[in-house]
Design a protein around this motif. Structure first.
Motif, PDB file in Angstrom:
ATOM      1  N   MET A 115       3.668  -6.163 -25.740  1.00 49.71           N
ATOM      2  CA  MET A 115       3.199  -4.787 -25.822  1.00 49.71           C
ATOM      3  C   MET A 115       4.373  -3.849 -26.069  1.00 49.71           C
ATOM      4  SD  MET A 115       0.065  -3.309 -24.623  1.00 49.71           S
ATOM      5  CE  MET A 115      -0.405  -1.650 -24.985  1.00 49.71           C
ATOM      6  N   ASN A 116       5.361  -3.965 -25.206  1.00 47.47           N
ATOM      7  CA  ASN A 116       6.482  -3.064 -25.377  1.00 47.47           C
ATOM      8  C   ASN A 116       7.644  -3.823 -25.985  1.00 47.47           C
ATOM      9  OD1 ASN A 116       8.662  -1.314 -25.026  1.00 47.47           O
ATOM     10  ND2 ASN A 116       7.484  -0.214 -23.498  1.00 47.47           N
ATOM     11  N   SER A 117       8.016  -3.396 -27.181  1.00 47.82           N
ATOM     12  CA  SER A 117       9.033  -4.161 -27.873  1.00 47.82           C
ATOM     13  C   SER A 117      10.434  -3.717 -27.488  1.00 47.82           C
ATOM     14  CB  SER A 117       8.847  -4.013 -29.382  1.00 47.82           C
ATOM     15  OG  SER A 117       8.866  -2.642 -29.706  1.00 47.82           O
ATOM     16  N   SER A 118      10.542  -2.573 -26.784  1.00 47.49           N
ATOM     17  CA  SER A 118      11.874  -2.165 -26.374  1.00 47.49           C
ATOM     18  C   SER A 118      12.256  -2.958 -25.132  1.00 47.49           C
ATOM     19  CB  SER A 118      11.903  -0.669 -26.077  1.00 47.49           C
ATOM     20  OG  SER A 118      10.908  -0.374 -25.140  1.00 47.49           O
ATOM     21  N   GLY A 119      12.927  -4.044 -25.360  1.00 46.38           N
ATOM     22  CA  GLY A 119      13.204  -4.960 -24.262  1.00 46.38           C
ATOM     23  C   GLY A 119      14.233  -4.440 -23.282  1.00 46.38           C
ATOM     24  N   HIS A 120      14.928  -3.384 -23.697  1.00 48.27           N
ATOM     25  CA  HIS A 120      16.048  -2.934 -22.878  1.00 48.27           C
ATOM     26  C   HIS A 120      15.569  -2.402 -21.538  1.00 48.27           C
ATOM     27  CE1 HIS A 120      20.138  -1.430 -22.353  1.00 48.27           C
ATOM     28  NE2 HIS A 120      19.551  -0.488 -21.664  1.00 48.27           N
ATOM     29  N   GLN A 121      16.177  -2.884 -20.480  1.00 53.02           N
ATOM     30  CA  GLN A 121      15.829  -2.441 -19.132  1.00 53.02           C
ATOM     31  C   GLN A 121      17.032  -1.731 -18.539  1.00 53.02           C
ATOM     32  OE1 GLN A 121      13.302  -2.278 -17.152  1.00 53.02           O
ATOM     33  NE2 GLN A 121      12.287  -4.199 -16.786  1.00 53.02           N
ATOM     34  N   SER A 122      16.829  -0.489 -18.169  1.00 50.93           N
ATOM     35  CA  SER A 122      17.927   0.180 -17.486  1.00 50.93           C
ATOM     36  C   SER A 122      18.047  -0.411 -16.081  1.00 50.93           C
ATOM     37  CB  SER A 122      17.658   1.673 -17.386  1.00 50.93           C
ATOM     38  OG  SER A 122      17.678   2.228 -18.665  1.00 50.93           O
ATOM     39  N   SER A 123      19.262  -0.482 -15.601  1.00 46.82           N
ATOM     40  CA  SER A 123      19.444  -1.070 -14.280  1.00 46.82           C
ATOM     41  C   SER A 123      19.057  -0.057 -13.209  1.00 46.82           C
ATOM     42  CB  SER A 123      20.901  -1.474 -14.098  1.00 46.82           C
ATOM     43  OG  SER A 123      21.673  -0.312 -13.942  1.00 46.82           O
ATOM     44  N   LEU A 124      18.747  -0.580 -12.038  1.00 40.09           N
ATOM     45  CA  LEU A 124      18.326   0.280 -10.947  1.00 40.09           C
ATOM     46  C   LEU A 124      19.443   1.240 -10.545  1.00 40.09           C
ATOM     47  CD1 LEU A 124      15.616   0.387  -9.668  1.00 40.09           C
ATOM     48  CD2 LEU A 124      16.449  -0.976  -7.777  1.00 40.09           C
ATOM     49  N   THR A 125      20.689   0.757 -10.665  1.00 35.35           N
ATOM     50  CA  THR A 125      21.832   1.614 -10.323  1.00 35.35           C
ATOM     51  C   THR A 125      21.862   2.831 -11.235  1.00 35.35           C
ATOM     52  OG1 THR A 125      22.848  -0.541 -10.565  1.00 35.35           O
ATOM     53  CG2 THR A 125      24.117   1.161  -9.417  1.00 35.35           C
ATOM     54  N   MET A 126      21.592   2.586 -12.502  1.00 34.72           N
ATOM     55  CA  MET A 126      21.575   3.694 -13.458  1.00 34.72           C
ATOM     56  C   MET A 126      20.528   4.731 -13.051  1.00 34.72           C
ATOM     57  SD  MET A 126      22.766   4.848 -16.302  1.00 34.72           S
ATOM     58  CE  MET A 126      23.320   3.688 -17.541  1.00 34.72           C
ATOM     59  N   TYR A 127      19.338   4.225 -12.730  1.00 38.64           N
ATOM     60  CA  TYR A 127      18.272   5.131 -12.303  1.00 38.64           C
ATOM     61  C   TYR A 127      18.713   5.943 -11.088  1.00 38.64           C
ATOM     62  CZ  TYR A 127      14.837   2.751 -15.254  1.00 38.64           C
ATOM     63  OH  TYR A 127      14.138   2.240 -16.282  1.00 38.64           O
ATOM     64  N   LEU A 128      19.338   5.234 -10.143  1.00 37.19           N
ATOM     65  CA  LEU A 128      19.763   5.910  -8.910  1.00 37.19           C
ATOM     66  C   LEU A 128      20.751   7.017  -9.226  1.00 37.19           C
ATOM     67  CD1 LEU A 128      20.225   3.410  -5.975  1.00 37.19           C
ATOM     68  CD2 LEU A 128      19.155   5.660  -5.927  1.00 37.19           C
ATOM     69  N   LEU A 129      21.697   6.700 -10.131  1.00 32.92           N
ATOM     70  CA  LEU A 129      22.695   7.706 -10.496  1.00 32.92           C
ATOM     71  C   LEU A 129      22.024   8.931 -11.096  1.00 32.92           C
ATOM     72  CD1 LEU A 129      25.664   5.691 -12.034  1.00 32.92           C
ATOM     73  CD2 LEU A 129      25.694   7.223 -10.059  1.00 32.92           C
ATOM     74  N   VAL A 130      21.088   8.688 -12.017  1.00 29.69           N
ATOM     75  CA  VAL A 130      20.400   9.811 -12.669  1.00 29.69           C
ATOM     76  C   VAL A 130      19.613  10.603 -11.635  1.00 29.69           C
ATOM     77  CG1 VAL A 130      18.672  10.429 -14.386  1.00 29.69           C
ATOM     78  CG2 VAL A 130      20.280   8.613 -14.863  1.00 29.69           C
ATOM     79  N   TYR A 131      18.955   9.870 -10.752  1.00 30.76           N
ATOM     80  CA  TYR A 131      18.174  10.500  -9.685  1.00 30.76           C
ATOM     81  C   TYR A 131      19.039  11.441  -8.858  1.00 30.76           C
ATOM     82  CZ  TYR A 131      15.865  10.472  -5.077  1.00 30.76           C
ATOM     83  OH  TYR A 131      15.311  10.817  -3.877  1.00 30.76           O
ATOM     84  N   VAL A 132      20.202  10.921  -8.448  1.00 32.04           N
ATOM     85  CA  VAL A 132      21.107  11.741  -7.647  1.00 32.04           C
ATOM     86  C   VAL A 132      21.595  12.932  -8.468  1.00 32.04           C
ATOM     87  CG1 VAL A 132      23.351  11.773  -6.512  1.00 32.04           C
ATOM     88  CG2 VAL A 132      21.793   9.857  -6.160  1.00 32.04           C
ATOM     89  N   ALA A 133      21.911  12.674  -9.744  1.00 35.87           N
ATOM     90  CA  ALA A 133      22.423  13.753 -10.588  1.00 35.87           C
ATOM     91  C   ALA A 133      21.402  14.879 -10.685  1.00 35.87           C
ATOM     92  CB  ALA A 133      22.744  13.213 -11.981  1.00 35.87           C
ATOM     93  N   ILE A 134      20.130  14.518 -10.866  1.00 34.85           N
ATOM     94  CA  ILE A 134      19.090  15.552 -10.987  1.00 34.85           C
ATOM     95  C   ILE A 134      19.014  16.371  -9.708  1.00 34.85           C
ATOM     96  CG2 ILE A 134      16.598  15.871 -11.106  1.00 34.85           C
ATOM     97  CD1 ILE A 134      16.526  13.672 -13.180  1.00 34.85           C
TER      98      ILE A 134
END
Lengths: 267, 209, 422, 102
Positions: free
Chosen positions: D1-20
């Motif tokens: 279904m989703n061809s964009s196989g790239h998965q951002s890592s959880l650490t990346m998400y956390l960093l963005v979350y904190v940044a916001i």
């Protein structure tokens, strides 16, 4: 059938162009100092637009005549120059035309709207309401009395909501139902609406401006010809809209002085 | 130029359709387009608000420090719920259905807490005399702008809660797959994104000094 | 009350249009048949696609505007109502601070793109029909599409030309005037391509092609009067006169309706499986075409003289000499309206009693003509068509005559743009 | 279904979350600064755009989609919102052209 279409198109084009060429349908004579700019711009545009209109319809008609229901053996041909030629042609010709019209049109607009009124312009306030215009002159003291919207009352003829008892500036204000102005004198028009959107349109003055509730707008113009002209509202303002009009009376200076004196005595 | 362009006939692959233009599922594309449109809706509303605020001299600035703390708490909860949604989508992608469902519901819970905080704040402002058309501090436009912008946002949050609940329940029963959960998440992040504009312009520009 | 319902219906309409746009855009981008690349899509499909893109962004502005308007009317807010209004000697006290100009901005921000939402599908349909009746492709497929895109793009930059005299800042009038004039360029290119492609073609006169040709004529006439209205200085005189009414009825009203008529005559056989009566169709065309010019051309003259619009009656004024023109217009309008009954009769009669339509009555190339008339369930009856050719392969030698269907696997020398015609 | 196989890592998400969250806090600090409203507004707008950019790029996975998607969607929205800036001219006019002021 194709040939009939072509002939009809030509006939329609001619019929459409004749009234224009005959100068039968032209704006009424201009009585303002700025109106010639608009008229010139209009006739320039008319020439360009007329040429485009006639040319386009005629070419369309000619091609329909030439190429409808051809014999089976006829080959499909291409327009000389192809699409690229047309695109470049349109870009250059229409682009130039657009630039020219836009440039000169802007100059005319700027001449009307970007010049401030002169200091000795006669201030006239106009208030639009359902379904009448009322005009106010300052009187001898050169001041408009403040407007109290809660005091506006048509039955007591207090159209402007003036407080005659407390505001000395209001006492000599002259409120009229007809707009009288002296000829060849600049008029500064202060416009406001009492209730909703109206418009102030005098064809001969080449002036049109909407009244916006909650916004005080100003215009200035100089009338150059004595006469009585119609002021109409062009914004649909209610059931009585068709009846909403007033008259602009352009008078010589002595006539105006007499008129304003007479109006003042009627207050 | 006259290169002869020859098109060769005959059936070729087994594919019956052109590949999607952006290599994403069409549901996701619909959501993206909806988000763009909705962003403009919010944009227009914020422009209307800015236009009126700009032109009003007695614009009230009623928000106390407590309101700002409350707004930040709301931001915190909404951004956190965005984060939990990410975790849910990640789990769903990895095939961990149970975890995905749990985190989705945590997201919905976050949304609900946000809505509750919001309503609580509305009620307290209401108690201070703020109405849709009037308030004790200044221009009556303030309440109109405040309630219409935050109200539209709140509608989106509540709608998002319902949507994610429905999608998660469907996902549990196998009616929806992880792609649909991701689309729900996309919408949820957008609601979050709108809030990032609502807070500074509606709250922080109107704090009491 | 009535106006509140109206505002509500417009808000609901915005949502409907939004969902429709989502559907069109996604379907066009994602669900094309194998081989149907974007540039192989017929121009009519392109026009719908571009229209949907415009609608997606424009209706998003109308929706909040309507919501605010409803709040103003129902909940007592005053987004668009300023302070100190006096109606029937009563001071309106519960409203303050709003601005009607804000409503005008929000409305026209949607309103101008909406004009192109009305005209672009007609332009697309007409291009499609013209190509089929010319029996040759347009001079350039791509340029037509790019022009439509350019018109769509520019439509967001020009809404202020509806507001030149509305109390808007006179500076913005100049800013809005130039992009408005620039729209002339893509519109002219479109017209030139339609007319230029007629050169050397093998024009087939049918009801559909008559309406398509009529569209060009109307589009030119109405478009040219846009020259006047795009300039704020001339607009000072012409705004609020019949000139404006004549302009937009020609270019957006009647031209768009001509597109619809052309489309109906063209696709009715496919929709209903029965041909529409050509004779009646032609009578309908003549009545409508001549009638329309009789109605809307005099509008321009009235406007030039300064006859204001929105008047139900003229009392004791200098416009009285113009009354014969108004009478002429009224008679022409009644006549043109009556002619539409022929169309209605034709549509209903042909629906049930018309002669059976062959699968491809117009010898057209696009995919809808590859299936039976009316089309089977699911449009293609479960089969997936495969596209091998550009959309308009006319004016060539092939086994089926002078054209090749898009899904025909026949090897031909492709006609692409203007390169291949002798 | 989703061809964009790239998965951002959880650490990346956390960093963005904190940044916001940090940017949100920063906005509050700016709000309490004693500078004129226009400057506050501009700073807040810039920060909000950064926040939104982070959310679109990472949370909404614009980073891992095809570039064409972003090129199709974002300019459309930005263009339309940019055009709306023409509203301001009139908004400023309202300030000194309110009626009954004299």
């Amino acid at each position: 059938m194709g040939k009939i279409v072509a002939v009809t198109l030509v006939l329609i084009t001619i019929a459409s162009a004749v009234p224009i060429l005959a100068h039968k349908w032209v704006p009424p004579d201009d009585i303002s100092t700025h109106g010639y700019l608009i008229d010139e711009q209009m006739s320039d545009t008319m020439v360009e637009a007329g040429i485009c209109f006639v040319a386009a319809q005629m070419i369309l008609a000619a091609f329909i005549w030439m190429f409808s229901n051809r014999k089976p053996g006829d080959k499909i041909r291409n327009f000389p120059g192809g699409a690229m030629g047309l695109v470049i042609g349109a870009f250059v010709l229409v682009g130039l035309e657009v630039l020219a019209l836009g440039f000169f049109g802007s100059k005319a607009w700027a001449a009307i709207y970007f010049t401030p009124p002169s200091a000795d312009a006669l201030p006239v306030q106009v208030q639009a309401g359902q379904f009448a215009f009322y005009f106010r002159y300052q009187g001898p003291d050169g001041k408009f009395g403040p407007i109290h919207p809660d005091k506006i009352n048509e039955s007591t003829q207090n159209f402007y909501g003036l407080d005659m008892d407390d505001d000395p500036a209001s006492k000599d204000d002259i409120v009229t139902a007809e707009m009288g102005i002296p000829v060849n004198k600049e008029v500064r028009l202060l416009m406001h609406s009492k209730d909703l959107g109206h418009s102030f349109y005098v064809r001969e003055l080449r002036i049109q401006q909407d009244f916006v509730p909650g916004l005080d707008l100003q215009m200035h113009f100089t009338a150059t010809k004595v006469g009585r002209y119609e002021i109409v509202c062009t914004q649909l303002c209610g059931l009585g809209h068709y009846n909403m009009k007033a008259y602009l009376n352009v008078m010589s200076q002595p006539d105006y002085d007499a008129w304003i004196k007479q109006q003042a005595s009627m207050q | 130029m006259s290169e002869a362009h020859l098109t060769v006939g005959g059936p070729s692959g087994v594919e019956t359709q052109e590949a999607p233009a952006f290599a994403i599922s069409h549901k996701k594309l619909v959501m993206w387009l909806f988000i763009i449109s909705d962003a403009i809706t919010f944009g227009a509303l914020l422009f209307a608000y800015g236009y009126l605020r700009n032109a009003t001299t007695d614009w009230p600035r009623p928000f106390e420090t407590s309101s700002v703390i409350n707004a930040y708490a709301m931001t915190f909860i909404l951004v956190t719920s965005s984060f939990t949604m990410l975790v849910a989508v990640r789990a769903a992608r990895a095939g961990d259905k149970g975890r995905a469902i749990t985190w989705s519901f945590i997201t919905v819970l976050g949304g609900l807490i946000f809505a509750l905080l919001h309503i609580k704040e509305w009620l307290s402002l209401f108690g201070e005399g703020l109405r849709l058309f009037a308030n004790p501090w200044g221009s009556g436009l303030f309440g109109a702008a405040f309630f219409s912008i935050t109200g539209l946002h709140l509608t989106h949050v509540v709608g998002g809660c319902i949507a994610i609940t429905v999608v998660t329940l469907g996902y549990k029963r196998g009616r929806y797959d992880q792609g649909d959960l991701e689309i729900g998440g996309l919408y949820w992040h957008f609601v979050d994104l709108v809030w990032m504009f609502v807070v500074p312009f509606v709250y922080l520009l109107n704090i009491k000094h | 009350m009535g106006q509140t319902v109206w505002a509500c219906s417009i808000a609901i309409f915005s949502i409907g249009q939004l969902l429709g746009s989502l559907n069109f855009i996604t379907t066009t981008l994602d669900l094309r048949a194998k081989g149907m690349t974007l540039m192989r899509m017929p121009i009519s499909t392109w026009a719908w696609f571009i229209t949907s893109c415009i609608g997606l962004l424009a209706f998003a502005v109308l929706l909040p505007a309507c919501v605010l308007l409803i709040l103003d009317r129902v909940a007592g807010t005053s987004f668009f109502v300023p302070s100190n209004l006096v109606v029937s000697d009563q001071l309106i006290t519960q409203h303050s601070g709003g601005s009607p100009l804000l409503w005008q901005h929000l409305f026209w921000f949607f309103g101008h793109p909406e004009v192109y939402i009305a005209i672009l599908p007609a332009a697309g349909i007409v291009s499609h029909i013209l190509i089929t009746s010319y029996r040759r492709p347009l001079l350039s497929h791509k340029v037509v599409i790019y022009c439509m895109m350019a018109i769509g793009f520019l439509s967001y930059m020009v809404w202020g030309h509806h507001m030149f005299i509305s109390g808007m800042n006179p500076f913005s009038a100049l800013v809005f005037s130039f992009p408005t004039l620039v729209i002339t360029i893509p519109a002219t290119i479109l017209t030139l391509i339609w007319i230029g492609s007629l050169y050397g073609s093998n024009l087939q006169i049918t009801s559909a092609s008559l309406f398509a040709l009529g569209f060009i004529s109307m589009f030119v006439t109405g478009g040219i009067s846009g020259f006047f209205l795009a300039q704020p200085s001339i607009d000072v005189y012409l705004h609020g006169t019949y000139f404006v009414v004549g302009h937009f009825h020609m270019v957006m009203g009647v031209a768009a309706i001509f597109g619809m008529f052309a489309g109906t005559y063209f696709w009715a056989p496919k929709m209903f499986g029965r041909m529409m009566n050509e004779t009646l169709g032609k009578i309908h065309f003549w009545g409508t075409f001549v009638g329309t010019y009789c109605i809307f051309m005099p509008f321009h003259y009235l406007g030039l003289v300064g006859n204001v619009r929105r008047y139900s009656a003229f009392v004791d004024d200098y416009l009285a000499p113009l009354m014969p023109v108004h009478k002429f217009i009224t008679i022409a309008a009644l006549f043109t309206g009556a002619v539409q009954l022929i169309f209605l009769y034709n549509l209903i009669y042909s629906r049930f009693k018309g002669e059976a339509a062959p699968d491809n009555p117009w010898k057209a190339t696009s995919l809808e003509w590859t299936v039976t008339s009316p089309p089977p369930w699911n449009n293609f009856g479960g089969k997936h068509p495969v596209v091998y050719h550009d959309p308009y392969q006319y004016g060539i030698e092939s086994s089926s005559g002078d054209f090749v269907m898009q899904d025909s696997p026949e090897r031909i020398q492709t006609v692409r743009d203007d390169k291949k015609l002798p | 279904m989703n061809s964009s196989g790239h998965q951002s890592s959880l650490t990346m998400y956390l960093l963005v979350y904190v940044a916001i969250l940090v940017i949100s806090a920063l906005q509050i600090l700016i709000a309490y600064q004693n500078i004129d409203a226009y400057r506050i507004f501009i700073r807040m707008l810039l920060l909000a755009i950064v926040q939104a950019g982070l959310a679109v790029t990472f949370f909404m996975h614009m980073r891992s989609e095809k570039r064409t998607l972003a090129l199709f969607l974002l300019p459309a929205a930005v263009f339309v919102l940019a055009m709306m800036n023409m509203f301001w001219y009139d908004s400023f006019r309202l300030l000194d052209m309110r009626p009954f002021a004299h």
